[in-house]
Every structure is written in C-alpha cells, then in structure tokens.
Design a protein around this motif. Structure first.
Motif, PDB file in Angstrom:
ATOM      1  N   ASN A 125      -8.636  -1.225  -8.920  1.00 38.12           N
ATOM      2  CA  ASN A 125      -9.172  -0.419  -7.827  1.00 38.12           C
ATOM      3  C   ASN A 125      -9.522  -1.267  -6.606  1.00 38.12           C
ATOM      4  OD1 ASN A 125     -10.002   0.652 -10.596  1.00 38.12           O
ATOM      5  ND2 ASN A 125     -10.202   2.472  -9.319  1.00 38.12           N
ATOM      6  N   ALA A 126      -9.214  -0.726  -5.427  1.00 39.53           N
ATOM      7  CA  ALA A 126      -9.534  -1.437  -4.190  1.00 39.53           C
ATOM      8  C   ALA A 126     -11.037  -1.669  -4.073  1.00 39.53           C
ATOM      9  CB  ALA A 126      -9.027  -0.636  -2.988  1.00 39.53           C
ATOM     10  N   ASN A 127     -11.836  -0.689  -4.556  1.00 38.13           N
ATOM     11  CA  ASN A 127     -13.292  -0.824  -4.493  1.00 38.13           C
ATOM     12  C   ASN A 127     -13.808  -1.952  -5.364  1.00 38.13           C
ATOM     13  OD1 ASN A 127     -12.434   2.149  -4.249  1.00 38.13           O
ATOM     14  ND2 ASN A 127     -14.421   2.137  -3.245  1.00 38.13           N
ATOM     15  N   SER A 128     -13.001  -2.372  -6.338  1.00 36.13           N
ATOM     16  CA  SER A 128     -13.412  -3.432  -7.263  1.00 36.13           C
ATOM     17  C   SER A 128     -12.713  -4.746  -6.964  1.00 36.13           C
ATOM     18  CB  SER A 128     -13.133  -2.990  -8.702  1.00 36.13           C
ATOM     19  OG  SER A 128     -13.824  -1.803  -9.016  1.00 36.13           O
ATOM     20  N   GLY A 129     -12.207  -4.888  -5.743  1.00 36.11           N
ATOM     21  CA  GLY A 129     -11.581  -6.139  -5.328  1.00 36.11           C
ATOM     22  C   GLY A 129     -10.084  -6.185  -5.482  1.00 36.11           C
ATOM     23  N   GLY A 130      -9.478  -5.059  -5.874  1.00 38.12           N
ATOM     24  CA  GLY A 130      -8.033  -5.030  -6.065  1.00 38.12           C
ATOM     25  C   GLY A 130      -7.260  -5.033  -4.759  1.00 38.12           C
ATOM     26  N   ILE A 131      -5.943  -5.128  -4.884  1.00 33.21           N
ATOM     27  CA  ILE A 131      -5.040  -5.186  -3.729  1.00 33.21           C
ATOM     28  C   ILE A 131      -4.165  -3.941  -3.729  1.00 33.21           C
ATOM     29  CG2 ILE A 131      -3.153  -6.490  -2.652  1.00 33.21           C
ATOM     30  CD1 ILE A 131      -4.248  -8.978  -4.084  1.00 33.21           C
ATOM     31  N   THR A 132      -3.942  -3.358  -2.564  1.00 33.34           N
ATOM     32  CA  THR A 132      -3.100  -2.172  -2.462  1.00 33.34           C
ATOM     33  C   THR A 132      -1.929  -2.426  -1.518  1.00 33.34           C
ATOM     34  OG1 THR A 132      -4.448  -1.246  -0.658  1.00 33.34           O
ATOM     35  CG2 THR A 132      -5.021  -0.608  -2.904  1.00 33.34           C
ATOM     36  N   CYS A 133      -0.787  -1.815  -1.857  1.00 31.15           N
ATOM     37  CA  CYS A 133       0.431  -1.941  -1.044  1.00 31.15           C
ATOM     38  C   CYS A 133       1.062  -0.568  -0.882  1.00 31.15           C
ATOM     39  CB  CYS A 133       1.448  -2.863  -1.718  1.00 31.15           C
ATOM     40  SG  CYS A 133       0.862  -4.496  -2.171  1.00 31.15           S
ATOM     41  N   ALA A 134       1.586  -0.289   0.302  1.00 34.08           N
ATOM     42  CA  ALA A 134       2.271   0.977   0.553  1.00 34.08           C
ATOM     43  C   ALA A 134       3.634   0.974  -0.130  1.00 34.08           C
ATOM     44  CB  ALA A 134       2.433   1.199   2.050  1.00 34.08           C
ATOM     45  N   VAL A 135       4.029   2.147  -0.646  1.00 32.19           N
ATOM     46  CA  VAL A 135       5.301   2.292  -1.370  1.00 32.19           C
ATOM     47  C   VAL A 135       6.146   3.358  -0.698  1.00 32.19           C
ATOM     48  CG1 VAL A 135       6.371   2.886  -3.577  1.00 32.19           C
ATOM     49  CG2 VAL A 135       4.225   1.590  -3.552  1.00 32.19           C
ATOM     50  N   ASP A 136       7.430   3.076  -0.521  1.00 29.95           N
ATOM     51  CA  ASP A 136       8.400   4.026   0.027  1.00 29.95           C
ATOM     52  C   ASP A 136       8.639   5.125  -1.011  1.00 29.95           C
ATOM     53  OD1 ASP A 136      10.755   5.401   0.811  1.00 29.95           O
ATOM     54  OD2 ASP A 136      11.497   3.644   1.882  1.00 29.95           O
ATOM     55  N   LEU A 137       8.374   6.378  -0.643  1.00 25.58           N
ATOM     56  CA  LEU A 137       8.494   7.483  -1.592  1.00 25.58           C
ATOM     57  C   LEU A 137       9.921   7.713  -2.068  1.00 25.58           C
ATOM     58  CD1 LEU A 137       6.090  10.143   0.005  1.00 25.58           C
ATOM     59  CD2 LEU A 137       5.687   8.718  -2.011  1.00 25.58           C
ATOM     60  N   SER A 138      10.889   7.354  -1.256  1.00 25.98           N
ATOM     61  CA  SER A 138      12.281   7.662  -1.598  1.00 25.98           C
ATOM     62  C   SER A 138      12.848   6.758  -2.687  1.00 25.98           C
ATOM     63  CB  SER A 138      13.164   7.576  -0.346  1.00 25.98           C
ATOM     64  OG  SER A 138      13.216   6.236   0.144  1.00 25.98           O
ATOM     65  N   ASN A 139      12.372   5.508  -2.743  1.00 21.83           N
ATOM     66  CA  ASN A 139      13.015   4.578  -3.680  1.00 21.83           C
ATOM     67  C   ASN A 139      12.064   3.655  -4.437  1.00 21.83           C
ATOM     68  OD1 ASN A 139      12.236   2.806  -1.632  1.00 21.83           O
ATOM     69  ND2 ASN A 139      14.307   2.661  -0.753  1.00 21.83           N
ATOM     70  N   GLY A 140      10.769   3.758  -4.220  1.00 22.60           N
ATOM     71  CA  GLY A 140       9.821   2.923  -4.946  1.00 22.60           C
ATOM     72  C   GLY A 140       9.732   1.489  -4.454  1.00 22.60           C
ATOM     73  N   ARG A 141      10.221   1.238  -3.255  1.00 23.91           N
ATOM     74  CA  ARG A 141      10.168  -0.113  -2.705  1.00 23.91           C
ATOM     75  C   ARG A 141       8.838  -0.326  -1.990  1.00 23.91           C
ATOM     76  NH1 ARG A 141      11.643  -2.521   2.212  1.00 23.91           N
ATOM     77  NH2 ARG A 141      12.248  -0.467   3.020  1.00 23.91           N
ATOM     78  N   ILE A 142       8.233  -1.485  -2.191  1.00 24.63           N
ATOM     79  CA  ILE A 142       6.986  -1.827  -1.514  1.00 24.63           C
ATOM     80  C   ILE A 142       7.308  -2.187  -0.062  1.00 24.63           C
ATOM     81  CG2 ILE A 142       5.031  -3.423  -1.435  1.00 24.63           C
ATOM     82  CD1 ILE A 142       5.256  -3.662  -4.458  1.00 24.63           C
ATOM     83  N   VAL A 143       6.603  -1.546   0.870  1.00 29.81           N
ATOM     84  CA  VAL A 143       6.957  -1.696   2.287  1.00 29.81           C
ATOM     85  C   VAL A 143       5.833  -2.308   3.113  1.00 29.81           C
ATOM     86  CG1 VAL A 143       8.660   0.161   2.283  1.00 29.81           C
ATOM     87  CG2 VAL A 143       6.242   0.709   2.674  1.00 29.81           C
ATOM     88  N   SER A 144       4.845  -2.889   2.450  1.00 31.33           N
ATOM     89  CA  SER A 144       3.758  -3.516   3.202  1.00 31.33           C
ATOM     90  C   SER A 144       3.290  -4.771   2.487  1.00 31.33           C
ATOM     91  CB  SER A 144       2.571  -2.547   3.357  1.00 31.33           C
ATOM     92  OG  SER A 144       1.831  -2.475   2.144  1.00 31.33           O
ATOM     93  N   ASP A 145       2.448  -5.531   3.165  1.00 31.24           N
ATOM     94  CA  ASP A 145       1.739  -6.620   2.508  1.00 31.24           C
ATOM     95  C   ASP A 145       0.638  -6.029   1.637  1.00 31.24           C
ATOM     96  OD1 ASP A 145       3.272  -8.610   3.781  1.00 31.24           O
ATOM     97  OD2 ASP A 145       1.984  -8.558   5.558  1.00 31.24           O
ATOM     98  N   GLY A 146      -0.131  -6.883   0.981  1.00 33.95           N
ATOM     99  CA  GLY A 146      -1.232  -6.426   0.153  1.00 33.95           C
ATOM    100  C   GLY A 146      -2.541  -6.417   0.939  1.00 33.95           C
ATOM    101  N   PHE A 147      -3.289  -5.328   0.838  1.00 37.87           N
ATOM    102  CA  PHE A 147      -4.538  -5.159   1.592  1.00 37.87           C
ATOM    103  C   PHE A 147      -5.730  -5.062   0.650  1.00 37.87           C
ATOM    104  CE2 PHE A 147      -1.299  -4.004   4.540  1.00 37.87           C
ATOM    105  CZ  PHE A 147      -1.808  -4.246   5.809  1.00 37.87           C
ATOM    106  N   CYS A 148      -6.826  -5.721   1.030  1.00 41.64           N
ATOM    107  CA  CYS A 148      -8.093  -5.626   0.306  1.00 41.64           C
ATOM    108  C   CYS A 148      -9.139  -4.991   1.214  1.00 41.64           C
ATOM    109  CB  CYS A 148      -8.586  -7.002  -0.134  1.00 41.64           C
ATOM    110  SG  CYS A 148      -7.583  -7.792  -1.393  1.00 41.64           S
ATOM    111  N   GLU A 149     -10.123  -4.332   0.607  1.00 43.15           N
ATOM    112  CA  GLU A 149     -11.156  -3.688   1.415  1.00 43.15           C
ATOM    113  C   GLU A 149     -12.078  -4.686   2.106  1.00 43.15           C
ATOM    114  OE1 GLU A 149     -13.321  -0.553  -0.383  1.00 43.15           O
ATOM    115  OE2 GLU A 149     -11.606   0.809  -0.429  1.00 43.15           O
ATOM    116  N   ASN A 150     -12.022  -5.952   1.701  1.00 41.40           N
ATOM    117  CA  ASN A 150     -12.851  -6.956   2.390  1.00 41.40           C
ATOM    118  C   ASN A 150     -12.179  -7.466   3.663  1.00 41.40           C
ATOM    119  OD1 ASN A 150     -10.829  -8.639   1.507  1.00 41.40           O
ATOM    120  ND2 ASN A 150     -12.145  -9.950   0.260  1.00 41.40           N
ATOM    121  N   GLY A 151     -10.997  -6.919   3.980  1.00 43.56           N
ATOM    122  CA  GLY A 151     -10.300  -7.296   5.205  1.00 43.56           C
ATOM    123  C   GLY A 151      -9.182  -8.292   5.014  1.00 43.56           C
ATOM    124  N   ASP A 152      -9.071  -8.870   3.823  1.00 41.75           N
ATOM    125  CA  ASP A 152      -8.000  -9.839   3.561  1.00 41.75           C
ATOM    126  C   ASP A 152      -6.651  -9.141   3.456  1.00 41.75           C
ATOM    127  OD1 ASP A 152      -9.816 -11.917   3.507  1.00 41.75           O
ATOM    128  OD2 ASP A 152     -10.047 -11.874   1.322  1.00 41.75           O
TER     129      ASP A 152
END
Length: 385
Positions: free
Chosen positions: A261-288
């Motif tokens: 979970n992002a709230n617990s320090g995890g990293i999130t990345c946007a995913v393209d709905l059409s093919n499951g490809r990751i289309v962003s860098d990894g984002f943390c809620e602490n700004g990293d």
C-alpha cells in the motif's frame, strides 16, 4: 437551486468532520470563499495554525526552500487558497505537484473530499456492508479469491484455526479494523515452531480478523519486490448501460514490508489498460519518484504485467456478482499456479495514489462515467462542487 444529496451514513464522516467544515461551507457558499481564504492566509501569516496538518505537510518542501521567507509566504497563500476554495488537502497539494502545474491542470484532480461525496452518492448502504466485512466479501467472491480464508473473532474459532495451521505453513493475518495495509502480518510456520494455542490467543487479543492462505507469487510479479505480494489495483465502474475499467496501477512493496500500500510506504506505477504495460515511474506518497525499484533495481516503465487479458476478463465476471455496487477497487495478485486472484475488493476505493502516479487528475475521466450517475454531476465535472 442546487440540491445537496445526503450521503450514506458510513461515508458522512469524510466530509462533515470538524477538519473540513470551513471548506465545505466555502464550496456551498461561493460568495464566502474569498473571505474564508483571506482569513486563513492572514491567520497563517500571523503565525496561527489553521489546521494541525498544515505544518506537517511542509515536510514535502525541499530543505533549501524552507528558509526562503518570500517563497514560503507565496506557498502558504497557494496552499490555503486550494485548501479552502477547492478542498484539496495540504498533502494533496504536494502529492499532485501543484507547484509545477497550471491552475486548469490542478482543478482536474479530484480531492479526497470530493471523492467521498461522489462515491457516497453512488453507494448503497446495504452493499457497503457486504464489502466492509472482509470475510463476507470473501464469501461473495470465493471463486475468485482461489484460496482458503477463515475468520477469527472468538474462542469458538480455535478448531478451525488449528486445522488451518496444519494445512498452511504460511498465512496472512488481517485485523478487522485494518485499512491501507496497517496491522497486516505475515506468519511463517514452515519450521513448525509456532504454538497454535499461543498464536491463536495473540491474534484474538489484537481484536480478531481474517486469516488468509499465503499467495505463492509468480516470479514475474515477485521480480519487482520478492518480500511482498505485489498487486494490481484495478477500479471498475458499472451503471445500467455501461461497464468500464477506470484505471489500473501496480503497487509494489519496499524493503522490510510485506504489504504494498502507498500509505504504508509502497510504490505505485500507472498501467496502460489496453495491454498491461507500465507507463510511469514509481511514485511514493512521501514525494520520492523512482525510475527503478530502490531495493531490487528493476526498471518500472515499459515492463509488462502477465496475462493481462485474463485479468480483465476475470474482473468483468466479478463485477456481475454484485452489479448494484457501481464502483469497486479490486486488488489482484498473480499466483504461479492459480493465475490472477483477488486479494481484496474495496467499495470506496481511494484515488489519491492513482492520480499521483498517472500524473493527471481524473475529473475528465469521471465526467464521462461516474459523474453522470449522481445529482449535480455536471457541477462536479466543472469543479464547482
């Protein structure tokens, strides 16, 4: 005259608590907005603290800018304006990088409080309860969880727990009050060192919860971070004549954590709905922001999630189980033997991390889907409610 619909009781706390009364009043009385904002700014400049979260949110300001009084004055004015004129929390100001985007781009983001009102008008109190109870939700979607889950709420559950421990050496405990991954524990008994009675009493003393068979994660997902079950959050919306996947994101754990979970320090990345490809860098809620995982080194962007079509087909079938629940946030993991399976279903999914990693607001997306189903949806689409 604008009619303000009363939200479901289970969601009212999001909007009507003391934290948000001023901004809520401001949005309902637009002529009052300039005076409310001006008052908040003056109060902040004079050294007052209009909200306990304000100073805490300043941790996101770069160290070299905190001593620049002119910059901090300007920043304070902007934060107060967007907090009390448009309800963006102080944290959201930084999550969405408001300092570096224009006003029109800022207003594309849906605030925490808007989201709560919107989803509150979409949800029925009876279906909310069916999702709120984690074990009941498991029974509703048992075919898609694809693993054993038991509840642990009283001493009478000991026989079931004892049998479960005999059959599963590793399992996950989720407290009844758990949200955002808080309190979740991985229990490893592969060496048979756990005293069943002692473990049972300890978990029961934590308030009880549910016990889940551990997911044997496929290496194509564990490559991101092997010590956590990495999941896809996929949020769906359905109405009388429409079913749509609103967005998807990958959620990955960090060193020392079993949750993603992002709230617990995890990293999130946007995913393209059409093919499951990751289309962003990894984002943390602490700004990293990370181009690659800080613990494993794997590059996020352009990697592809496995069996994406299978995942989308499964989700479409799951939506049909409780069609009256219009919006659901599905957390899905990929088991090496069972394929995609449900970790959890959320009837009021948070969209903060999703907007953050997609680096854009969802107002236009919601205007074409979700907002058409609620009273005054056109005003929400314009950012006027």
């Amino acid at each position: 005259m604008i009619k303000y619909e009363k939200m479901n009781p289970g969601l009212e706390g999001f909007t009507h608590d003391s934290y948000n009364k001023v901004a809520y009043f401001s949005r309902r009385n637009r002529w009052a907005t300039p005076f409310i904002v001006l008052g908040a700014i003056i109060f902040a400049i004079c050294g007052g603290n209009p909200n306990s979260c304000f100073k805490e949110s300043l941790k996101y300001v770069p160290e070299d800018k905190r001593h620049n009084k002119l910059y901090m004055l300007h920043l304070t004015c902007k934060m107060m304006y967007y907090r009390y004129a448009y309800e963006y929390t102080f944290d959201e100001y930084f999550y969405y990088n408001f300092d570096n985007i224009g006003r029109s781009s800022r207003l594309e983001f849906i605030s925490l409080y808007e989201r709560s009102r919107i989803f509150g008008m979409l949800c029925h109190s009876d279906t909310l309860q069916r999702f709120k109870d984690k074990y009941n939700c498991y029974l509703e979607y048992q075919d898609y969880y694809k693993r054993d889950i038991i509840k642990l709420n009283s001493p009478a559950d000991l026989p079931v727990f004892s049998q479960f421990v005999k059959e599963h050496n590793r399992f996950i405990f989720k407290p009844n009050s758990s949200s955002c991954g808080k309190g979740v524990m991985l229990i490893d008994n592969t060496d048979n060192s756990i005293n069943t009675m002692q473990q049972f009493k300890q978990l029961l003393s934590n308030g009880g919860g549910i016990i889940e068979e551990y997911v044997d994660q496929d290496k194509r997902m564990s490559v991101y971070h092997p010590n956590s079950v990495n999941t896809v959050r996929l949020t769906t919306f359905c109405s009388r004549d429409k079913y749509v996947i609103l967005y998807a994101m990958l959620r990955v754990g960090r060193s020392g954590s079993t949750v993603d979970n992002a709230n617990s320090g995890g990293i999130t990345c946007a995913v393209d709905l059409s093919n499951g490809r990751i289309v962003s860098d990894g984002f943390c809620e602490n700004g990293d922001v990370y181009t690659s995982h800080p613990d494993t080194g794997i590059v996020f962007k352009d990697s592809v999630l496995p069996d994406w079509t299978e995942l989308k087909n499964m989700v479409k079938n799951m939506v049909a189980v409780i069609p009256e629940q219009k919006i659901i946030g599905w957390d899905l993991a990929y088991d090496k033997n069972k394929g995609w399976l449900v970790i959890e279903a959320n009837s009021v999914p948070n969209i903060t991390a999703a907007q953050m990693c997609h680096q854009k607001g969802f107002r236009s997306l919601f205007a074409e889907t979700v907002l058409k189903e609620i009273p005054n949806g056109e005003l929400y689409a314009e950012g006027r409610l």
